[in-house]
Design an enzyme around this catalytic site. Structure first.
Site, mmCIF file in Angstrom:
data_model
loop_
_atom_site.group_PDB
_atom_site.id
_atom_site.type_symbol
_atom_site.label_atom_id
_atom_site.label_comp_id
_atom_site.label_asym_id
_atom_site.label_seq_id
_atom_site.Cartn_x
_atom_site.Cartn_y
_atom_site.Cartn_z
ATOM 1 N N LYS A 1 7.655 -9.142 -1.727
ATOM 2 C CA LYS A 1 8.406 -9.583 -1.611
ATOM 3 C C LYS A 1 8.326 -10.093 0.499
ATOM 4 O O LYS A 1 8.920 -11.344 0.819
ATOM 5 C CB LYS A 1 9.631 -9.772 -0.812
ATOM 6 N N GLY A 2 7.084 -9.653 0.940
ATOM 7 C CA GLY A 2 7.073 -9.873 2.567
ATOM 8 C C GLY A 2 6.287 -11.017 2.501
ATOM 9 O O GLY A 2 6.506 -11.482 3.549
ATOM 10 N N ASP B 1 1.904 -10.191 3.594
ATOM 11 C CA ASP B 1 2.421 -9.681 5.501
ATOM 12 C C ASP B 1 2.117 -9.052 6.368
ATOM 13 O O ASP B 1 1.171 -9.446 7.332
ATOM 14 C CB ASP B 1 4.300 -9.586 5.026
ATOM 15 N N ASP C 1 -1.160 -2.046 7.024
ATOM 16 C CA ASP C 1 -0.701 -0.753 7.815
ATOM 17 C C ASP C 1 -1.784 0.218 6.990
ATOM 18 O O ASP C 1 -2.603 0.258 7.737
ATOM 19 C CB ASP C 1 0.552 -0.236 7.690
ATOM 20 N N VAL D 1 7.677 -2.936 12.083
ATOM 21 C CA VAL D 1 7.993 -4.587 12.661
ATOM 22 C C VAL D 1 9.306 -5.227 12.078
ATOM 23 O O VAL D 1 8.884 -5.100 10.435
ATOM 24 C CB VAL D 1 7.185 -5.643 13.176
ATOM 25 N N ARG E 1 14.492 -10.115 6.847
ATOM 26 C CA ARG E 1 13.347 -10.701 6.484
ATOM 27 C C ARG E 1 13.745 -11.807 7.050
ATOM 28 O O ARG E 1 12.863 -13.266 6.694
ATOM 29 C CB ARG E 1 13.334 -10.697 4.833
HETATM 30 P P1 IMP Z 1 -0.202 -0.259 3.471
HETATM 31 O O1 IMP Z 1 0.271 0.287 2.375
HETATM 32 O O2 IMP Z 1 0.011 1.043 4.676
HETATM 33 O O3 IMP Z 1 -1.086 -1.157 4.143
HETATM 34 O O4 IMP Z 1 1.659 -1.075 3.537
HETATM 35 C C1 IMP Z 1 1.390 -2.114 3.449
HETATM 36 C C2 IMP Z 1 3.396 -2.546 3.054
HETATM 37 O O5 IMP Z 1 3.449 -1.809 3.764
HETATM 38 C C3 IMP Z 1 2.997 -3.652 4.128
HETATM 39 O O6 IMP Z 1 3.283 -5.003 2.224
HETATM 40 C C4 IMP Z 1 4.976 -3.834 4.012
HETATM 41 O O7 IMP Z 1 5.756 -3.900 2.972
HETATM 42 C C5 IMP Z 1 5.229 -2.315 4.451
HETATM 43 N N1 IMP Z 1 4.912 -2.884 6.190
HETATM 44 C C6 IMP Z 1 3.851 -1.479 6.529
HETATM 45 N N2 IMP Z 1 4.151 -1.473 8.117
HETATM 46 C C7 IMP Z 1 5.323 -2.772 8.446
HETATM 47 C C8 IMP Z 1 6.314 -2.657 9.108
HETATM 48 O O8 IMP Z 1 5.841 -2.909 10.326
HETATM 49 N N3 IMP Z 1 7.453 -3.299 8.623
HETATM 50 C C9 IMP Z 1 8.040 -4.292 7.316
HETATM 51 N N4 IMP Z 1 6.595 -3.575 6.871
HETATM 52 C C10 IMP Z 1 5.876 -2.739 6.991
#
Ligand code: IMP
Length: 183
Positions: A47-48, A104, A107, A157, A169
């Protein structure tokens, strides 16, 4: 709890409404130039990316189609579970299409690498990624993010589509949460 209470849960504002729109306008100009004469299908990751896709697509002075995917990579905390599941798949057949995934935040890059592999297996003409925010770890990985809004630190964040436990959100800004929210 009213809107003022929601905003007061923020420790600091990282990006104001104005800064967010400026970055989206800049990204839109880059995308317009790169996709000139080509079709463009934006795939928003729910949803981000909801707010980002809504605003980014309105900054684009060209035809664009939009579709959505919902995947789960986070539980109800601030840590990645490392597990990616499709909650909602695309309605569109992307074979031969120019796909731009809009995320969005990246990470660890886990979600994105999985998504890229998944979409590439469907035979699109091209797949690129636009991530509005990128954390340091993602910048180190192999995941190729063509369009980056902002590189940020390792802090968690919220706002402008980003949630903590499905909340925040609806904030117009992006900021860090105060420690009292966690306790
Ligand atoms: P990744 O797989 O670790 O790259 O995570 C990606 C997903 O984790 C994003 O699409 C977000 O939904 C969530 N996410 C990662 N960091 C944050 C943050 O700082 N705030 C909110 N959601 C996050």
């Amino acid at each position: 709890m009213d809107a003022k209470d929601v905003a007061s849960d923020l420790d600091a504002v990282l990006l104001t409404e104005e800064q967010i729109q400026q970055s989206l306008a800049r990204l839109a100009r880059e995308i317009e130039a790169d996709y000139e004469g080509k079709d463009l299908l934006i795939v928003g990751v729910l949803k981000g990316a909801l707010m980002i896709v809504a605003d980014l697509s309105r900054h684009l002075n060209r035809h664009v189609q939009t579709d959505w995917m919902a995947v789960s990579s986070y539980g109800s905390g601030t840590r990645s579970s490392g597990v990616v599941r499709i909650l909602k798949d695309l309605d569109t057949d992307i074979s031969g299409r120019n796909v731009l995934i809009v995320e969005d935040i990246v990470d660890t890059g886990l979600t994105l690498s999985w998504l890229l592999a998944n979409l590439k297996s469907r035979g699109p003409a091209s797949v690129e990624v636009c991530a509005f925010l990128r954390k340091p770890e993602a910048a180190k990985t192999q995941v190729d993010v063509r369009y980056v809004g902002h590189d940020i630190g390792n802090e968690f964040v919220v706002g402008y589509g980003l949630d903590f436990d499905e909340r925040y959100r609806n904030l117009r800004v992006i900021g860090t949460l105060s420690p009292h929210v966690y306790s």
